[in-house]
Design a protein around this motif. Structure first.
Motif, PDB file in Angstrom:
ATOM      1  N   LEU A 161       0.830  -1.211   0.000  1.00 17.91           N
ATOM      2  CA  LEU A 161       0.000   0.000   0.000  1.00 17.91           C
ATOM      3  C   LEU A 161       0.863   1.260   0.000  1.00 17.91           C
ATOM      4  N   ASN A 162       1.948   1.252   0.765  1.00 16.36           N
ATOM      5  CA  ASN A 162       2.849   2.404   0.783  1.00 16.36           C
ATOM      6  C   ASN A 162       3.544   2.591  -0.561  1.00 16.36           C
ATOM      7  N   THR A 163       3.932   1.503  -1.194  1.00 16.34           N
ATOM      8  CA  THR A 163       4.572   1.586  -2.512  1.00 16.34           C
ATOM      9  C   THR A 163       3.611   2.162  -3.544  1.00 16.34           C
ATOM     10  N   ILE A 164       2.362   1.711  -3.518  1.00 19.61           N
ATOM     11  CA  ILE A 164       1.354   2.248  -4.431  1.00 19.61           C
ATOM     12  C   ILE A 164       1.160   3.742  -4.181  1.00 19.61           C
ATOM     13  N   PHE A 165       1.129   4.129  -2.902  1.00 18.67           N
ATOM     14  CA  PHE A 165       0.974   5.536  -2.559  1.00 18.67           C
ATOM     15  C   PHE A 165       2.130   6.375  -3.102  1.00 18.67           C
ATOM     16  N   ILE A 166       3.353   5.922  -2.892  1.00 18.69           N
ATOM     17  CA  ILE A 166       4.522   6.684  -3.329  1.00 18.69           C
ATOM     18  C   ILE A 166       4.549   6.826  -4.852  1.00 18.69           C
ATOM     19  N   ILE A 167       4.299   5.726  -5.559  1.00 17.01           N
ATOM     20  CA  ILE A 167       4.282   5.779  -7.025  1.00 17.01           C
ATOM     21  C   ILE A 167       3.167   6.702  -7.505  1.00 17.01           C
ATOM     22  N   GLY A 168       1.995   6.593  -6.897  1.00 16.08           N
ATOM     23  CA  GLY A 168       0.869   7.447  -7.278  1.00 16.08           C
ATOM     24  C   GLY A 168       1.136   8.916  -6.993  1.00 16.08           C
ATOM     25  N   ALA A 169       1.742   9.196  -5.841  1.00 24.32           N
ATOM     26  CA  ALA A 169       2.026  10.586  -5.491  1.00 24.32           C
ATOM     27  C   ALA A 169       3.060  11.184  -6.437  1.00 24.32           C
ATOM     28  N   LEU A 170       4.096  10.432  -6.746  1.00 24.29           N
ATOM     29  CA  LEU A 170       5.113  10.925  -7.683  1.00 24.29           C
ATOM     30  C   LEU A 170       4.535  11.140  -9.076  1.00 24.29           C
ATOM     31  N   THR A 171       3.708  10.198  -9.514  1.00 22.75           N
ATOM     32  CA  THR A 171       3.059  10.338 -10.821  1.00 22.75           C
ATOM     33  C   THR A 171       2.136  11.556 -10.829  1.00 22.75           C
ATOM     34  N   GLY A 172       1.371  11.712  -9.775  1.00 26.12           N
ATOM     35  CA  GLY A 172       0.469  12.855  -9.675  1.00 26.12           C
ATOM     36  C   GLY A 172       1.211  14.179  -9.674  1.00 26.12           C
ATOM     37  N   MET A 173       2.336  14.231  -8.963  1.00 27.01           N
ATOM     38  CA  MET A 173       3.117  15.463  -8.949  1.00 27.01           C
ATOM     39  C   MET A 173       3.680  15.770 -10.332  1.00 27.01           C
TER      40      MET A 173
ATOM     41  N   ILE B  42      -5.840   3.843   3.793  1.00 34.25           N
ATOM     42  CA  ILE B  42      -6.090   2.424   4.087  1.00 34.25           C
ATOM     43  C   ILE B  42      -4.941   1.856   4.909  1.00 34.25           C
ATOM     44  N   GLU B  43      -3.705   2.209   4.546  1.00 36.63           N
ATOM     45  CA  GLU B  43      -2.543   1.718   5.282  1.00 36.63           C
ATOM     46  C   GLU B  43      -2.570   2.224   6.728  1.00 36.63           C
ATOM     47  N   VAL B  44      -2.940   3.474   6.923  1.00 37.73           N
ATOM     48  CA  VAL B  44      -3.007   4.040   8.274  1.00 37.73           C
ATOM     49  C   VAL B  44      -4.086   3.341   9.096  1.00 37.73           C
ATOM     50  N   VAL B  45      -5.215   3.057   8.486  1.00 37.76           N
ATOM     51  CA  VAL B  45      -6.286   2.349   9.198  1.00 37.76           C
ATOM     52  C   VAL B  45      -5.817   0.968   9.618  1.00 37.76           C
ATOM     53  N   VAL B  46      -5.123   0.279   8.726  1.00 38.69           N
ATOM     54  CA  VAL B  46      -4.595  -1.050   9.067  1.00 38.69           C
ATOM     55  C   VAL B  46      -3.629  -0.934  10.237  1.00 38.69           C
ATOM     56  N   ARG B  47      -2.776   0.082  10.225  1.00 36.16           N
ATOM     57  CA  ARG B  47      -1.807   0.271  11.303  1.00 36.16           C
ATOM     58  C   ARG B  47      -2.500   0.646  12.612  1.00 36.16           C
ATOM     59  N   LEU B  48      -3.456   1.553  12.553  1.00 34.53           N
ATOM     60  CA  LEU B  48      -4.130   2.002  13.780  1.00 34.53           C
ATOM     61  C   LEU B  48      -5.002   0.912  14.398  1.00 34.53           C
ATOM     62  N   LEU B  49      -5.608   0.101  13.581  1.00 33.38           N
ATOM     63  CA  LEU B  49      -6.444  -0.980  14.112  1.00 33.38           C
ATOM     64  C   LEU B  49      -5.614  -2.196  14.505  1.00 33.38           C
ATOM     65  N   LYS B  50      -4.311  -2.078  14.307  1.00 32.46           N
ATOM     66  CA  LYS B  50      -3.376  -3.159  14.669  1.00 32.46           C
ATOM     67  C   LYS B  50      -3.783  -4.485  14.037  1.00 32.46           C
TER      68      LYS B  50
END
Length: 57
Positions: free
Chosen positions: A8-20, A44-52
């Motif tokens: 999920l983090n990898t998808i976010f980083i690629i998407g953010a770089l592409t968007g920029m 989604i990644e943050v929710v997974v982390r927060l809900l442990k």
């Protein structure tokens, strides 16, 4: 679950770089939508982390 968070983090980083890149080199509105779509994966990644929901290894 750590693998899912990493994906999920990898998808976010690629998407953010592409968007920029689209935002600064092309159409600003389209770039904004790409960045917003990437942020969904980060949320989604943050929710997974927060809900442990990850393994306790």
């Amino acid at each position: 679950m750590r693998l899912i968070r990493n994906i999920l983090n990898t998808i976010f980083i690629i998407g953010a770089l592409t968007g920029m890149a689209v935002f600064y080199l092309g159409h600003k509105e389209t770039g904004t939508y790409i960045i917003l779509a990437a942020m969904v994966f980060k949320f989604i990644e943050v929710v997974v982390r927060l809900l442990k929901l990850e393994d306790k290894n």
